[in-house]
Design an enzyme around this catalytic site. Structure first.
Site, PDB file in Angstrom:
ATOM      1  CG  ASP A 208      -5.358 -74.687  54.167  1.00 43.80           C
ATOM      2  OD1 ASP A 208      -5.781 -74.490  55.309  1.00 43.80           O
ATOM      3  OD2 ASP A 208      -6.101 -74.980  53.201  1.00 43.80           O
ATOM      4  CD  GLU A 268      -5.457 -77.480  58.406  1.00 46.82           C
ATOM      5  OE1 GLU A 268      -6.545 -77.245  58.924  1.00 46.82           O
ATOM      6  OE2 GLU A 268      -5.322 -77.551  57.161  1.00 46.82           O
TER       7      GLU A 268
HETATM    8  C1  NOJ Z   1      -8.017 -75.474  56.766  1.00 52.00           C
HETATM    9  C2  NOJ Z   1      -8.263 -74.047  57.130  1.00 52.00           C
HETATM   10  O1  NOJ Z   1      -7.801 -73.847  58.428  1.00 52.00           O
HETATM   11  C3  NOJ Z   1      -9.744 -73.807  56.990  1.00 52.00           C
HETATM   12  O2  NOJ Z   1     -10.127 -72.572  57.514  1.00 52.00           O
HETATM   13  C4  NOJ Z   1     -10.102 -73.920  55.535  1.00 52.00           C
HETATM   14  O3  NOJ Z   1     -11.499 -73.805  55.395  1.00 52.00           O
HETATM   15  C5  NOJ Z   1      -9.686 -75.286  54.978  1.00 52.00           C
HETATM   16  N1  NOJ Z   1      -8.363 -75.665  55.376  1.00 52.00           N
HETATM   17  C6  NOJ Z   1      -9.704 -75.254  53.482  1.00 52.00           C
HETATM   18  O4  NOJ Z   1      -8.693 -74.413  53.008  1.00 52.00           O
END
Ligand code: NOJ
Length: 593
Positions: A208, A268
């Site tokens: 993440d 991500e």
């Molecule tokens: C990316 C995640 O996909 C999202 O759902 C989340 O709110 C943010 N990062 C913070 O962790």
């Protein structure tokens, strides 16, 4: 079960990975919240769909202020979702179906309920406890102003004041304090967390906010306070790469033979350019990062082609898997329209490399757009004072059956009355359920099942024999995109308003909708339709001796439910056009994550 690929390619290079947002997938205990036993019960469904792996969004203990991306314990399971024993049962059950499990790792921030943050709050300014997070004195009279001007991704400032007057940094919700990665204890803790889950038999991690982690040590003001994915004081700091080099060593220290095979980590990473993204894919860093180019693309031939070429500037799809949706963005059916979303599914699964499917995409679920304000859970809604509706609309619990309490989402034994699902489902949701679509050869689900089966069997698909970027564009009318993959595969999609001739082919393997015919009896591709073809030198007449050339499946569109709830008309022609119009007007579906 991996698709395509060559001996020596890791399984993940060609994998089709299904994202499970566990609270919305299947609820075994009837409390209205999806859980791990619910997922275990549904493994046969995922196996029948034909996926290679699951990416499991956070299932850790959490106050659920941000759907579980606010973790209060990184090495346990939230009691509402199950136990560590249930997690082990998931790994075992998935293995029996040859499905790997990738778990979400959230290293940028934790929950304000995390014991280490609680200790930090209880400790004085300047303490070792506070050094694990980013605490600072404020500016202005009495330190009443935040230490700098950084924005939170969810709206408002990125700082919250604590009773003793200091402020702590949170790039997301105030319930998600950022770790201080400059303190070596943080890195050491995460290495243990990595090993904890790897030792339990997972196939890897989804990382993440992989571009967050390190912040400018001076915490200097930014010149532009609007959010940016460019390298900045808070994103893409060079120090982050030392972390991924270390993590790669850990991943590679696990055996790559046997099941689950080579371990992956898929970052991500939201970025502004190919150059920024490429750095994460150095040979000794992250095995993979998502490419969000299709998520961001308008449904137009130039935009979609540019999205594919932009990705190919820095990677092929084996290192940068393709996605058209996830739990953070408006669903493709609502973004692009029903027909276009079906065509996009065939595009997604024909591109070289690995692809991710977000749960419900295979059912053609629309975004639920009119969730009542008091039922909304996404912190974005609250932090922007309702200016942004947030992401709840793509997280509504799945419909499994045509009728019954929560459409089969929660356990359905006769004398049991389950709690209502944690987000309300629209009244006609059952028409899109797995049960209804399973019996319909023209449904979204049947299209996905057929595509995944063909993808497994066809030697050109997945990575393909020539490696990840083995595709070449073919001449096509302006409104269409045609490409070839060896051996013997041609993809065609029409993104314009009128039908176009199909490219030369010898057979239609699969189409996302009914094909047409021109005056001379030749096969045509209607608007918002895609086809998988077997390459051939000659275009064959579609009508020969009264027999119409047919794709493997005969495709009929499924209608979205009608009723008060949002997305209700997305299955109708009007809804489809509305989707196209919206997307034309607003290319960035949702960009706060
Ligand atoms: C990316 C995640 O996909 C999202 O759902 C989340 O709110 C943010 N990062 C913070 O962790």
């Amino acid at each position: 079960m991996s698709t395509g690929g060559n001996e020596g390619d890791p399984w993940w290079a060609s994998a089709v990975v299904y994202q499970v947002y566990p609270r919305s997938f299947a609820d075994a205990d009837g409390d209205g919240i999806g859980d791990l036993p619910g997922l275990v019960n549904r493994l046969p469904y995922l196996s029948g769909l034909g996926v290679d792996a699951i990416w499991l969004s956070p299932f850790y203990p959490s106050p659920l202020k941000d759907g579980g991306y606010d973790v209060s314990d990184y090495t346990d399971v939230d009691p509402r979702l199950g136990t560590l024993g249930d997690f082990d049962a998931l790994i075992d059950g998935a293995r029996k179906h040859h499905i790997r499990v990738i778990v979400d790792l959230v290293p940028n921030h934790c929950s304000s309920d995390h014991p280490l943050f609680k200790k930090a709050l209880a400790a004085p300014a300047g303490s070792v406890e506070r050094a694990l997070f980013i605490f600072r004195d404020g500016r202005g009279p009495d330190g009443g102003e935040p230490p700098n001007n950084w924005p939170s991704q969810f709206g408002g400032p990125a700082w919250t004041r604590v009773p003793d007057g200091q402020w702590y940094l949170h790039l997301f919700d105030s319930s998600q304090p950022d770790w201080n990665w400059r303190d070596p204890r943080v890195g050491a803790m995460f290495e243990e967390i990595l090993r904890f889950w790897l030792d339990r038999g997972i196939g890897g991690f989804r990382v993440d906010v992989a571009h967050g982690l390190f912040k400018d040590p001076q915490l200097a003001d930014v010149a532009d306070v609007t959010l940016t994915n460019r390298p900045s004081a808070y994103y893409h700091r060079p120090e982050v790469h030392t972390v991924y080099r270390r993590w790669r060593e850990i991943l590679d220290s696990y055996p790559s033979d046997g099941f689950p095979g080579a371990r992956t980590a898929v970052g991500e990473v939201w970025a502004d350019s190919a150059a920024t993204l490429k750095a994460y894919l150095a040979d000794d860093e992250l095995p993979q990062i998502f490419n969000f180019d299709l998520v961001r693309a308008k449904w137009s031939p130039t935009a979609v082609r540019e999205a594919i070429e932009t990705t190919h500037e820095f990677a092929d799809g084996s290192r940068a898997p393709w996605v058209i949706g996830n739990h953070d963005v408006v669903r493709p059916v609502t973004r692009w329209g029903v027909d276009a979303a079906r065509a996009a599914a065939l595009l997604l699964l024909a591109l070289p490399g690995s692809a991710y499917i977000y749960q419900g995409e295979e059912l053609g679920l629309p975004e639920v757009e009119d969730i009542p304000d008091d039922a909304r859970r996404d912190p974005t809604f609250r932090r922007t004072g309702g200016m942004e509706v947030g992401r709840d609309g793509c997280r509504v619990p799945l419909p499994w059956s045509a009728a019954g309490a929560s459409f089969g989402f929660s356990r359905t034994d006769p004398d049991f009355d389950p709690a209502p699902p944690w987000l309300p489902q629209p009244p006609g949701w059952g028409a899109l359920s797995v049960a209804v679509q399973s019996g319909d050869p023209g449904s979204f689900l049947s299209l996905y099942r057929a595509a995944l089966r063909l993808r497994r069997e066809h030697p050109a698909l997945g990575v393909g024999p020539d490696g990840g970027d083995a595709m070449r564009w073919l001449d096509a009318p302006d409104q269409a995109l045609f490409f070839a993959r060896d051996p013997g595969f041609v993809f065609a999609v029409n993104l314009g308003d009128s039908a176009v001739p199909l490219p030369p082919h010898s057979a239609v393997l699969l189409a996302s909708g009914p094909l047409g015919a021109d005056g001379g009896g030749r096969a045509t591709l209607p608007r918002d339709t895609a086809a998988w073809l077997t390459a051939g030198l000659q275009e064959r007449p579609v009508l020969t001796a009264g027999v119409q050339e047919r794709p493997v499946m005969c495709v009929r569109k499924i209608r979205a439910p009608s009723g008060r709830h949002g997305g209700a008309d997305s299955g109708t022609a009007q809804g489809r056009n509305a989707g196209r119009a919206r997307e034309r007007a607003q290319p960035q579906a949702r960009g706060r994550v």
